[in-house]
Motif scaffolding. Structure first.
Motif, short mmCIF file in Angstrom:
data_model
loop_
_atom_site.label_atom_id
_atom_site.label_comp_id
_atom_site.label_asym_id
_atom_site.label_seq_id
_atom_site.Cartn_x
_atom_site.Cartn_y
_atom_site.Cartn_z
N LYS A 33 5.52 -3.88 6.62
CA LYS A 33 4.58 -4.95 6.93
C LYS A 33 3.25 -4.34 7.32
N GLY A 34 2.26 -5.19 7.42
CA GLY A 34 0.95 -4.70 7.84
C GLY A 34 0.03 -5.87 8.10
N GLY A 35 -1.11 -5.56 8.66
CA GLY A 35 -2.08 -6.60 8.95
C GLY A 35 -3.28 -6.05 9.67
N GLY A 36 -4.23 -6.92 9.95
CA GLY A 36 -5.43 -6.52 10.66
C GLY A 36 -6.52 -7.52 10.40
N LYS A 37 -7.73 -7.04 10.27
CA LYS A 37 -8.87 -7.91 10.02
C LYS A 37 -9.31 -7.78 8.57
N ASP A 38 -10.30 -8.59 8.18
CA ASP A 38 -10.75 -8.55 6.80
C ASP A 38 -11.48 -7.26 6.45
N ASP A 39 -12.05 -6.59 7.49
CA ASP A 39 -12.78 -5.36 7.18
C ASP A 39 -11.89 -4.12 7.22
N VAL A 40 -10.93 -4.07 8.14
CA VAL A 40 -10.00 -2.94 8.23
C VAL A 40 -8.61 -3.47 8.57
N ALA A 41 -7.61 -2.99 7.85
CA ALA A 41 -6.22 -3.39 8.13
C ALA A 41 -5.32 -2.19 7.91
N GLN A 42 -4.17 -2.24 8.51
CA GLN A 42 -3.27 -1.09 8.46
C GLN A 42 -1.83 -1.57 8.45
N GLY A 43 -0.97 -0.82 7.81
CA GLY A 43 0.45 -1.15 7.78
C GLY A 43 1.26 0.06 7.39
N GLY A 44 2.50 -0.16 7.08
CA GLY A 44 3.37 0.95 6.72
C GLY A 44 4.61 0.43 6.02
N GLY A 45 5.50 1.36 5.70
CA GLY A 45 6.73 0.99 5.02
C GLY A 45 7.76 2.08 5.13
N THR A 46 8.79 1.94 4.32
CA THR A 46 9.91 2.90 4.38
C THR A 46 10.19 3.56 3.04
N ASP A 47 9.68 3.01 1.96
CA ASP A 47 10.02 3.49 0.62
C ASP A 47 8.84 4.24 0.00
N ALA A 48 8.80 5.55 0.23
CA ALA A 48 7.69 6.35 -0.28
C ALA A 48 7.73 6.50 -1.81
N ALA A 49 8.87 6.19 -2.42
CA ALA A 49 8.98 6.33 -3.86
C ALA A 49 8.12 5.30 -4.61
#
Length: 892
Positions: free
Chosen positions: A860-876
């Motif tokens: 999941k991820g989120g933030g503002k319209d100018d900068v947002a950040q997230g991540g995950g588990t499946d690097a493939a």
């Protein structure tokens, strides 16, 4: 100089304003206060109470302070409103018999309305409303004179709102508030009970009356006037901060919202998207800061008083993160953020960080285990209650959560309320009382695997007397089988090879577990050739010693002659541990005082643990002194003797009785020389010299006010010291240093290693950022948007964010541009999107880009319209995620 409107700027402006007016700047007092009526400092005036009460003469007539405060009655409301918080900073100015109403009003109004360029807060006068006590016309006149406001802008309120007292006989007086009108969106015009609209930012207390017969906030007698008129004011830093920073509430100000932002990064949820989540984010921000400040001032988690408040705050923060979907350890991620925000005002947080972090993180680890099992049980109970159509969780369910899973009752109440359920608190309290009543009986209950007390009682009645214990004088004795209990808990007459049964002899040398001493082991050989292995020995009822045995060969039957043979080496080793425990107990009482009383122990072969009461960690010097004292007396080879005497004589002789146990008229007193004397039923060595050596391994906390020491005795201690000697010798050889030089040499190596790691990290980050120009130059056009999308191996979330912002800054500002960086570190992808102003105007949202990528990456991820950040588990799927973002921009 601090940026205008930050918390640091507000502190500075407030103090400088009053210093310029002749006030002495007084540092904040600690949150812990020596006041029977207060858990914590809850107002700026608390540290000055002796001056207001006339108990002490103040060293100054005017003072200004920024006081850290904690108020906890409204914990459940934190996050649900914009006003309730537990920790806050109170900016206050005080006059002790110097200026009074006119001076306080003039100074406050000047600071609030003075332009920012002149050192004030620059609030618009049109939005400010002074309030006064309705029976204080003098204050009305003074406000008119100081402000030039018309009469309808000065609000008259009653005792409840505008008369101050400490709730006890003593000083009191009318007060004036400065209210800030936030506009019609927050309440009706003229409704001064609408606190969200007419926000109180400052309270000026005019301490002029001597109160007597204080019956309530609004019911008291005024005995007369105070000899000196005093001023006590309090301006809420957080409230002024969110006004000056143009935020909606205190949780969004500069020293709090970054904690919410970090929580958003960790959880992938957005603040402002869901009202329920918003409450949880606010709870996290508030409770993390409050907990950190409390620990910093010396509070530790516990089950009572201040410790319980801290424990509750920490656990509510952790649980809120779990409700936001974050299952891992949260405090190590959140606490450092709050530390960095608050350290400018409270630098001791940095200096004492190791202790603060250790306390907080240990509490989270303990609570995570509690939550893991208890939440599941609670959910099942709540679902069952709802399915049954009832709205109350039973007292026995609440008790089971507390007793079995460690859930505090307040947590059960909160979780039940969230599910629309009440809790039978009366039933819970009744069960708690019943548990306390049977605690001592439970401590003496049987340890048998299956048997009921009835079977033991049947055998005891058949035997007609207590089993004779011969283990003080011998380790081998003759007897006969007088009782057998089978695996199903019933009395039996015989058992064959391979069976595990419980066996009673008429006399035995086997010591039954008790008083912290583990049971003996060994064998029992029967007259018919059968052989039994003794696995455990217990005394489930008074006078009965029961051996749990495995029949190795032959058959055991009632009346069969038996020879009991204790494992001699095990017995000797346990006896050494038990005697060492007595000696260590005595030595700790010498070193730490008589309050260091034994609270439990376990005496095992070659090692023991010793629990004792203590208010904090034992200094290393005390540990060394105790160990040296005990080993000196081991070398002294003191005689260890056991005597039977009356309980009265035992007390007169100085013997200690432990654990509040009930003793008979005749007790056994074990003495180590003339030094240590305790009531004890265990087995011991004949002389202290038989211990050989005692080695304390270390000490730790096992609960509120209880410490645990673990130690080795005899050959186990010798082998440990021998291994240490070999390790020291190897280190000395490797490092080319004498043993006494090793600590300094190792510290030097570690420091050099840390420095090298920092340099490597700098080089790595520099190399990473040097690629920003190349990335910007490789921008491609996607439907009129300059797009840079890069996958960077080895970059974590922070580095990906720095790189994305750097690349965005290198792209033309007059053309729509978007940057997406996917960092992959240790197989875990992190996603950061950055969009410039022109890009946002063209309909590109960093928040949407991150969501598109993170969804494919299993996160999941989120933030503002100018900068947002997230991540995950499946690097493939990082390449696929990058293509999805390209497609989203092209198809917008």
């Amino acid at each position: 100089m601090d940026p205008v409107g930050t918390s640091a700027d507000i502190r500075r402006r407030f103090v400088e304003h009053f210093e310029a007016a002749g006030h002495t700047a007084v540092p904040s007092a600690p949150l812990l206060v020596d006041d029977p009526n207060l858990l914590f400092v809850n107002a700026g005036m608390v540290q000055f109470k002796p001056y207001f009460l006339g108990q002490e003469t103040p060293p100054y007539t005017r003072a200004v302070s920024i006081q850290k405060c904690v108020r906890t009655p409204d914990i459940e409301d934190v996050g649900k409103t914009t006003r309730h918080g537990t920790f806050f900073e109170m900016c206050g100015n005080f006059s002790f018999g110097d200026y009074f109403k006119a001076g306080a009003i003039d100074l406050a109004w000047e600071l609030v309305t003075k332009p920012i360029a002149d050192g004030g807060f620059g609030l618009e006068e049109s939005k400010l409303y002074p309030s006064v006590y309705e029976e204080d016309p003098e204050a009305v006149d003074l406000w008119r004179k100081a402000t030039g406001l018309p009469d309808d802008r000065i609000i008259r309120l009653g005792k409840k709102e505008n008369y101050w007292s400490m709730g006890v006989p003593g000083p009191g007086g009318p007060c004036s508030e400065i209210l800030y009108d936030r506009g019609s969106a927050y309440g009706a015009d003229g409704d001064f009970n609408a606190e969200d609209r007419y926000l109180e930012i400052w309270n000026l207390v005019f301490m002029q009356d001597e109160l007597s017969a204080v019956r309530s906030k609004e019911d008291f007698d005024i005995a007369g006037s105070l000899p000196k008129q005093n001023i006590d004011t309090g301006m809420g830093l957080e409230r002024v901060a969110f006004l000056l920073q143009d935020k909606q509430n205190m949780y969004e100000i500069d020293v709090m919202f970054p904690v919410i932002e970090r929580a958003m990064e960790m959880t992938g949820r957005r603040y402002g998207a869901d009202p329920g989540d918003d409450v949880r984010f606010r709870v996290v921000a508030d409770h993390v800061r409050s907990s950190m400040m409390l620990i910093g001032d010396g509070v530790t988690p516990g089950n009572e008083s201040r410790g319980y408040v801290l424990r509750r705050l920490l656990r509510r923060a952790v649980r809120s993160m779990r409700l936001l979907g974050y299952e891992d350890r949260a405090l190590p991620e959140l606490f450092p953020v709050s530390r960095d925000l608050m350290a400018q005002g409270y630098p001791q947080l940095q200096a004492d960080w190791e202790r603060i972090a250790t306390v907080a993180y240990a509490e989270e680890d303990a609570f995570r285990q509690t939550l893991k099992t208890g939440t599941t049980i609670f959910d099942l109970a709540a679902d069952e209650a709802k399915s049954a159509g009832v709205s109350v969780l039973s007292g026995d369910r609440a008790f089971a959560l507390h007793d079995t899973y460690g859930f505090p009752i307040d947590l059960t109440l909160e979780m039940a309320a969230e599910k629309g359920l009440a809790v039978d608190e009366d039933g819970f309290r009744r069960l708690m009382a019943e548990q306390r009543d049977r605690a001592k009986a439970d401590a003496k209950s049987k340890k048998g695997k299956h048997a009921e007390t009835g079977a033991y009682r049947e055998i005891a009645d058949e035997l007609g007397r207590a089993v004779e214990f011969t283990g003080y004088e011998e380790v081998v004795s003759e007897g006969a089988v007088r009782g057998l209990i089978g695996a199903d808990g019933s009395v039996i007459s015989s058992a064959g090879e391979g069976a595990e049964v419980e066996l009673v002899l008429d006399r035995t040398p086997f010591y039954a577990e008790g008083g912290g001493q583990l049971a003996d082991e060994g064998v029992i050989e029967l007259g018919n050739g059968a052989r039994l292995q003794v696995l455990d020995v217990q005394s489930p009822i008074t006078g009965l010693i029961v051996h749990r045995v495995k029949v190795l060969g032959g058959e055991v039957g009632l009346g069969t002659p038996a020879q009991a043979l204790v494992d001699i080496e095990r017995r000797r080793s346990i006896s050494r541990s038990h005697t060492a425990t007595h000696m260590v107990h005595k030595a700790f009482r010498e070193a730490l005082g008589e309050t260091a009383t034994q609270a439990g122990s376990e005496n095992a072969p070659g090692r023991f643990r010793f629990d004792f009461s203590a208010t904090g960690a034992v200094p290393q010097t005390a540990m060394e002194d105790v160990e040296a004292r005990v080993n000196d007396l081991v070398l002294a080879d003191l005689a260890v003797q056991a005597e039977l005497m009356s309980q009265a004589d035992a007390v007169k002789s100085g013997a200690m009785a432990l654990f509040g146990e009930k003793y008979g008229d005749v007790v056994r007193v074990v003495s180590v020389g003339d030094w240590a004397r305790e009531l004890c039923g265990g087995t011991h060595v004949e002389r202290s010299g038989h211990l050989g050596v005692v080695k304390l391994l270390g000490e730790s906390s096992i609960g509120s006010g209880v410490r645990r020491v673990e130690a080795l005795v005899g050959s186990d201690a010798y082998r440990f010291l021998a291994r240490e000697h070999v390790i020291v010798a190897q280190l000395s050889e490797t490092l080319k240093a004498r043993p006494e030089q090793l600590p300094e040499r190792i510290d030097d190596l570690l420091e050099r290693l840390r420095s090298a790691e920092k340099e490597i990290e700098k080089v790595r980050l520099s190399q990473l950022l040097s690629a920003a120009g190349d990335f910007a130059a490789r921008a491609v056009d996607l439907a009129g948007v300059s797009f840079v999308g890069e996958i960077v191996e080895g970059a974590g979330g922070g580095e990906a964010r720095t790189l994305a912002l750097d690349v965005r800054g290198r792209m033309p500002a007059d053309r729509p541009a978007a940057v997406l960086v996917i960092g992959v570190q240790d197989g875990k992808p992190s996603v950061v999107a950055a969009v410039n102003d022109a890009g946002r105007a063209a309909g590109v949202s960093a928040n949407d880009l991150v969501r598109a990528a993170a969804t494919l990456l299993g996160g999941k991820g989120g933030g503002k319209d100018d900068v947002a950040q997230g991540g995950g588990t499946d690097a493939a799927k990082v390449a696929e995620a990058l293509e999805a973002v390209r497609g989203a921009i092209s198809a917008r």
